[in-house]
Every structure is written in C-alpha cells, then in structure tokens.
Design an enzyme around this catalytic site. Structure first.
Site, mmCIF file in Angstrom:
data_model
loop_
_atom_site.group_PDB
_atom_site.id
_atom_site.type_symbol
_atom_site.label_atom_id
_atom_site.label_comp_id
_atom_site.label_asym_id
_atom_site.label_seq_id
_atom_site.Cartn_x
_atom_site.Cartn_y
_atom_site.Cartn_z
ATOM 1 N N SER A 118 1.632 -114.418 -6.319
ATOM 2 C CA SER A 118 1.179 -115.682 -6.911
ATOM 3 C C SER A 118 2.061 -116.837 -6.461
ATOM 4 O O SER A 118 3.266 -116.650 -6.214
ATOM 5 C CB SER A 118 1.228 -115.578 -8.441
ATOM 6 O OG SER A 118 1.066 -116.845 -9.037
ATOM 7 N N TYR A 162 4.955 -114.188 -16.313
ATOM 8 C CA TYR A 162 3.942 -113.861 -15.298
ATOM 9 C C TYR A 162 4.537 -114.003 -13.898
ATOM 10 O O TYR A 162 4.412 -113.103 -13.060
ATOM 11 C CB TYR A 162 2.732 -114.778 -15.464
ATOM 12 C CG TYR A 162 1.722 -114.651 -14.340
ATOM 13 C CD1 TYR A 162 0.939 -113.513 -14.209
ATOM 14 C CD2 TYR A 162 1.568 -115.678 -13.405
ATOM 15 C CE1 TYR A 162 0.019 -113.391 -13.168
ATOM 16 C CE2 TYR A 162 0.653 -115.565 -12.371
ATOM 17 C CZ TYR A 162 -0.120 -114.422 -12.255
ATOM 18 O OH TYR A 162 -1.017 -114.303 -11.235
#
Length: 342
Positions: A146, A171
């Site tokens: 990501s 995350y």
C-alpha cells in the site's frame, strides 16, 4: 506468460474481482478465495461474485468449491487466510503456478477501532500464504502492499527507494510487515515475490468505505459530505483498469536473480498525477449533476495529507496509467446509478 493456474485471494473484493475477470479473459485458470467478511456490505461482494458466475448460496458455503456458471476457468472457495489446515490443503489440491494475494483487512481509519482484525488477516494470514508458497513450489507471489507505507513522507513523488520506516497507522504497519516478511522468504527459500504499493484505487464496483461511494451516496441523498483536513488533501487516484493492467504486467515479470540479491521486488502502482480532494469532489458533482453540502473537518488520525506515486520502475516494464479523473469518475457514476437503480 509462464503461468496457467493462479490463486487470487480476496476475489470477492474490489481489485480481486477485476483481476479474476481479466485473467479468465486471458485464458488463465483462476481459483478465487475470500472470507466475505462484513467489514462492508456483503451484498456488494456477492454481487461481484455473481458477475463471475458464482451464485450467492454456493459462494456462502465455507470451504466448499463453487464452480462458475459463466466460465469453466473460474471457481471460488470461501475461506480464511488464517486457516492453517484448509489453505495448505487447497494448495496441495490445486497446484498453482502463481499466487496474487489481495485479501487483507483494508481501511486506515477502521484499524484504529479493530486492530486485531488487521493482525489476523494481514500478518497471520500473509505468513500462512508465504508458508504455502514455500512448501508448494509457487513460481511467483504477487501481493498487495500500500502507498500508506510511505506515511507522512515529505518528498514527492514517492519512490520505492524512499525510506518507509515511519507508518502512521496500524494498517500501514501491517503492509510494511508484509514487505519485510516477503523479503525474508525470498532470501531464505528463493521464492520470487513482488509487492505492489497501491495508490488510491477507484472505479465501478469499488469499496463503499472509500470516498467515491461515500460522497456519491451522500450527495444523491442530500446528506453533507465530510471533507477532512479542510479539503487540503490530494490523492493519486488510480482507475481500476489501470491497476489490473499493472498487476498482470507484474505477474508476467517476476524478479530475476542478481548476484546475491533475493528474488524480491516492490513497485508503486498509481496514476503518477495527484488530484486535489476538492477537484475530485467537483468532478463527482459535475457527473452527478448535483452540488455537495460540505462539512469541513480536521485531519483524521492515521491519515496523510497527500500521496503521489513515482511509477518509473513499473513503467519500464510497460505499465502506463491512461485513465483521466474525468473518464474514471464518469464510468464510476454510470455504474453507481445502475447498481443503485437511480
């Protein structure tokens, strides 16, 4: 293309759905798995699977193979990545040539409330994938990282050579951990691994917890939209078709051995042209034919003010993001109206 059978994890998810469809269209046999969790509307996940020829009743059965009604090349199994018995058994039965791991607990803000969901799926589940790749001679593992790994990186555009040691959300930390674990397995067990740092992906069938659907639903229902950091944000919005093109290019180009370096690579996959949040909202308003009522708010914990991808490394393999924000939002709005019967 050296692979004939591919495992796609997260196949009921936004990117996994599109990738499965694209691989099947290329004549590749695809086995999709997903746990169909309720992080967001499961109806959307089942609707995506229906597009792949899997009916809801069959898809909902745990650990049962569901065959596509529209293509002999696709089948689906509902399964958790953390399942240390079922996942290795699937690898044993299917003999995959390659794996694309897109299953993950997504969302930066949700990680503030439900940290263990991220550890279970993104850390424990990913180690399980790596172990299965190790023991079943998988030719190439491509996995979702990501852009969040860059944290509050001050230098733009973000390059794969930048340091990513300062994640600002759990995350992001789990995605950084995925890259570190993949590097370790590439080093120890010679598994070719490729990480993809996705930058804000949008388009038809997208996630309802992300800005396009959140904004579109609020605007059409005359509810105010939340505009964080008072609109002083920009994102490298990347259309789903461009993302899928990049994944397939990566799958076709596993890392090659260079001296003592492990078979490990990481790519940015984005549009390479950031758009301000206010411009994105204006484009959405234009295509919806309605002006949004805006609640200007402060910065959310774990969020970052801007993202911008340097895609030169992936471009060198033939990747090119070609969809403008105008084209992409128009396609999204057309789908949104049809899906919601507006």
């Amino acid at each position: 293309m050296s692979y004939k059978k591919v495992l796609v994890t997260g196949a009921a998810g936004f990117i996994g759905f599109y990738l499965s469809k694209a691989l099947v269209a290329k004549g590749v046999e695809v086995v999709g798995i997903d746990n169909i969790n309720d992080y967001y509307d499961v109806g959307l996940k089942y609707a995506r699977l229906k597009e792949l020829g899997i009916d809801r009743e069959a898809a909902g059965q745990w650990k049962q193979e569901a065959l596509s009604a529209t293509s002999p090349l696709f089948k689906f199994v509902r399964m958790n990545l953390e399942d240390r018995e079922a996942l290795p058994q699937l690898f044993e039965n299917e003999r995959f040539d390659a794996v694309v791991n897109l299953a993950a607990q997504a969302g930066v803000r949700y990680s503030l409330e439900n940290p263990m969901a991220y550890v279970d799926s993104n850390v424990v589940g990913f180690v399980n994938i790596l172990e299965c790749c190790r023991h079943h001679a998988i030719g190439h593992l491509v996995y979702a990282s990501s852009s969040s790994v860059y944290g509050e990186n001050g230098k733009v555009p973000f390059s794969e050579d930048d340091r990513v040691d300062y994640p600002v959300s759990l995350y992001a930390a789990t995605k950084k951990a995925n890259e570190l674990m993949a590097h370790t397995y590439s080093h120890l067990y010679k598994i070719p691994t490729s990480g993809l740092r996705f930058f804000t992906v949008y388009g038809p069938w997208g996630r309802p917890d992300m800005a396009p659907i959140l904004f579109a639903s609020a605007i059409t229902e005359d509810r105010p939209i939340k505009v964080f950091n008072n609109g002083e944000m920009s994102r490298d919005f990347t259309y789903i078709d461009d993302i899928v093109q990049g994944i397939i290019i990566t799958l076709d180009n596993p890392p090659v051995k260079e001296k003592e370096q492990p078979l490990f690579q990481v790519f940015n996959i984005g549009n390479g042209s950031p758009v301000s949040l206010m411009e994105f909202i204006e484009t959405l308003e234009q295509h919806l034919g309605k002006v949004a009522e805006k609640n200007m708010m402060g910065m959310q914990p774990g969020d970052v003010p801007r993202t911008w991808a340097d895609t030169a490394h992936l471009n060198a393999l033939g990747y090119k993001s070609t969809t403008s924000i105008q084209e992409g939002v128009a396609e999204f709005v057309e789908w949104y109206r049809g899906y919601n019967k507006l």
